[in-house]
Design a protein around this motif. Structure first.
Motif, PDB file in Angstrom:
ATOM      1  N   LEU A 291       0.832  -1.210   0.000  1.00 29.18           N
ATOM      2  CA  LEU A 291       0.000   0.000   0.000  1.00 29.18           C
ATOM      3  C   LEU A 291       0.868   1.262   0.000  1.00 29.18           C
ATOM      4  O   LEU A 291       1.927   1.298   0.645  1.00 29.18           O
ATOM      5  N   ALA A 306      -7.006  -0.957   4.214  1.00 27.05           N
ATOM      6  CA  ALA A 306      -6.012  -1.772   4.923  1.00 27.05           C
ATOM      7  C   ALA A 306      -6.655  -2.647   6.002  1.00 27.05           C
ATOM      8  O   ALA A 306      -6.299  -3.829   6.137  1.00 27.05           O
ATOM      9  N   VAL A 316      -0.033  -7.087   4.765  1.00 26.93           N
ATOM     10  CA  VAL A 316       0.047  -5.711   4.254  1.00 26.93           C
ATOM     11  C   VAL A 316       1.462  -5.159   4.424  1.00 26.93           C
ATOM     12  O   VAL A 316       2.049  -5.247   5.506  1.00 26.93           O
ATOM     13  N   ILE A 318       3.762  -1.467   3.459  1.00 23.77           N
ATOM     14  CA  ILE A 318       3.597  -0.043   3.155  1.00 23.77           C
ATOM     15  C   ILE A 318       4.909   0.471   2.569  1.00 23.77           C
ATOM     16  O   ILE A 318       5.987   0.156   3.092  1.00 23.77           O
ATOM     17  N   GLY A 339      -0.227   5.604   7.394  1.00 27.11           N
ATOM     18  CA  GLY A 339      -0.716   4.266   7.726  1.00 27.11           C
ATOM     19  C   GLY A 339      -1.469   4.275   9.056  1.00 27.11           C
ATOM     20  O   GLY A 339      -2.487   3.595   9.237  1.00 27.11           O
ATOM     21  N   TYR A 343      -4.997   4.575   7.296  1.00 22.69           N
ATOM     22  CA  TYR A 343      -5.322   3.142   7.200  1.00 22.69           C
ATOM     23  C   TYR A 343      -5.845   2.611   8.534  1.00 22.69           C
ATOM     24  O   TYR A 343      -6.322   1.499   8.606  1.00 22.69           O
ATOM     25  N   ALA A 353       4.738  -3.791   8.410  1.00 18.51           N
ATOM     26  CA  ALA A 353       4.458  -3.410   7.018  1.00 18.51           C
ATOM     27  C   ALA A 353       5.667  -2.801   6.318  1.00 18.51           C
ATOM     28  O   ALA A 353       5.801  -2.931   5.099  1.00 18.51           O
TER      29      ALA A 353
END
Ligand code: IZC
Ligand code: ZN
Length: 409
Positions: A291, A306, A316, A318, A339, A343, A353
């Motif tokens: 992401l 997320a 996940v 990032i 995040g 998220y 992540a």
């Protein structure tokens, strides 16, 4: 040999495979810890509660002075080798043009293509090396870089050679991804199928023969490549030994995340507009969802789902998405902040992540991504006491010291 002592908290995910569901947030914390890294750059011992590792008499010593240490950060998605910038696009965006409007008018990726074709291999290399230096200072010890601004054989190979040279010259480990299917160049305007045929027949075999890429990626998007075209190039690359990544559902949900599940892609990236069927497909194949929240910010788009992905069992990651158009930022710490806020991921989930799950997204989960004996000695010592502070404070570089393969950068 390097001994890092007096670490207030050493926080790390554990294992060699991507963490999903509740595991994504499970962080091992050692208090008052020390880490010993061998001369060859491998972690040999971790101690806690003020004990020091044995056989460390000859080691160089860093005193962390009670601060937080984590694994080095892994930026699993960048387009870091390119010519020019695209600052002139921002006023167009402000006055209402979308990312795809600009691309369809011959700008965007096609503007960067002109400047990347023009630049020499050395010019691209020197500039990218400066970007990587900046990323090292921000705590990033491994980076994935995609091609995709040449869109012809000569320039795609030039970009990939630069990426291979960066792996030798930069402090970071650099993983290379072939993204010839990033846009349709003017030579194939209106003929996306013909361009995919060309990539499969003329470019991919050379990329594989010269071992210039570790992965193959495609931009599955409206007015770029459809699912069928994406499947064709990714399966052709798999046959040549290149595992798959997909730019999926960045703007429109065409079925990119569903395709990622179907063909067992290592990662699917962006996922801003992903549907339930895409989340289910990625969960079934354990595809890492990579992401890119700064891109949502920069494009004025929603933030990826997320929480739904984590609930469904999708690991996940990032990353930044550093590129001259939709994310001119090298700073993964800002991705971590977004995040947290956008998220709604928790600090432990965010740490995983940007370390272990990101490492798995670039095929390096057995080597990097956690602080454990046998893994590479890549760590960051922070100007912070705990991981919540990393997610919370914004806009400053919170890094104190970066260590790559047991060497202080
Ligand atoms: O240069 O626009 N989304 N590719 C797909 C990008 C963003 C990078 C760019
Ligand atoms: Zn991208």
């Amino acid at each position: 040999m390097l001994l890092i002592k007096n670490i207030g908290t050493l926080a790390t995910p554990q294992g060699n495979t991507a963490r999903c569901g509740a595991e994504q947030g499970r962080i091992k914390e050692y208090k008052n810890a020390a880490v010993l890294i061998s001369g060859s750059g491998v972690i040999t011992a971790i101690t806690e509660n003020g004990k020091l590792p044995e056989n460390a008499e000859n080691a160089e010593i860093i005193d962390a002075c009670g601060a937080l240490a984590t694994p080095g950060l892994v930026d699993a998605h960048t387009h870091l080798v390119f010519g020019g910038w695209r600052a002139h696009e921002v006023p167009l965006k402000i006055s209402g043009a979308s990312y795809l409007d600009i691309l369809n008018a011959g700008g965007g990726i096609l503007n960067t293509l002109v400047n990347t074709r023009k630049a020499s291999e050395d010019e691209l290399f020197e500039r990218a090396l400066l970007f990587l230096d900046e990323q090292a200072a921000l705590g990033i010890t491994s980076v994935e870089i995609k091609s995709g601004y040449g869109l012809d054989k000569e320039t795609e190979l030039k970009q990939l050679r630069v990426i291979r040279r960066l792996n030798e010259a930069a402090a970071q480990d650099v993983v290379s991804t072939f993204l010839g299917a990033h846009a349709i160049p003017d030579e194939f305007k209106g003929n996306a199928d013909g361009y995919i045929d060309y990539l499969i027949a003329e470019v991919l075999p050379e990329v594989a023969k010269e071992k210039l890429a570790d992965f193959c990626d495609v931009f599955t998007e409206s007015s770029v490549f459809n699912v069928e075209q994406s499947r064709r190039i990714l399966l052709a690359a798999q046959k040549l030994g290149l595992p798959s990544k997909i730019h999926a559902d960045e703007i429109d949900p065409l079925g990119g995340s569903e395709l990622a599940g179907e063909i067992g892609a290592v990662s699917a990236e962006h996922l801003i507009a992903t549907r339930d069927s895409g989340i289910a497909a990625m969960a079934a194949s354990k595809t890492v969802a990579c992401l890119l929240p700064q891109t949502s910010l920069y494009l004025g788009k929603p933030f990826a789902r997320a929480r739904d992905m984590i609930s469904a069992g999708v690991p996940v990651a990032i990353a930044t998405d550093f590129n001259p158009g939709s994310c001119p930022s090298l700073n993964i710490q800002l991705s971590m902040n977004l995040g947290y806020l956008k998220y709604r991921m928790y600090p432990g989930e965010i740490l995983t992540a940007v370390t272990l799950n990101a490492a798995c997204a670039i095929g390096m989960g057995e080597v990097i991504g956690s602080v454990e004996p046998g893994k590479q000695g890549d760590l960051v010592i922070w100007q912070a006491d705990d991981i919540a502070m990393l997610a919370y404070r914004m806009g400053s570089n919170q890094v104190k010291t970066v260590i790559k393969k047991g060497k202080i950068l």
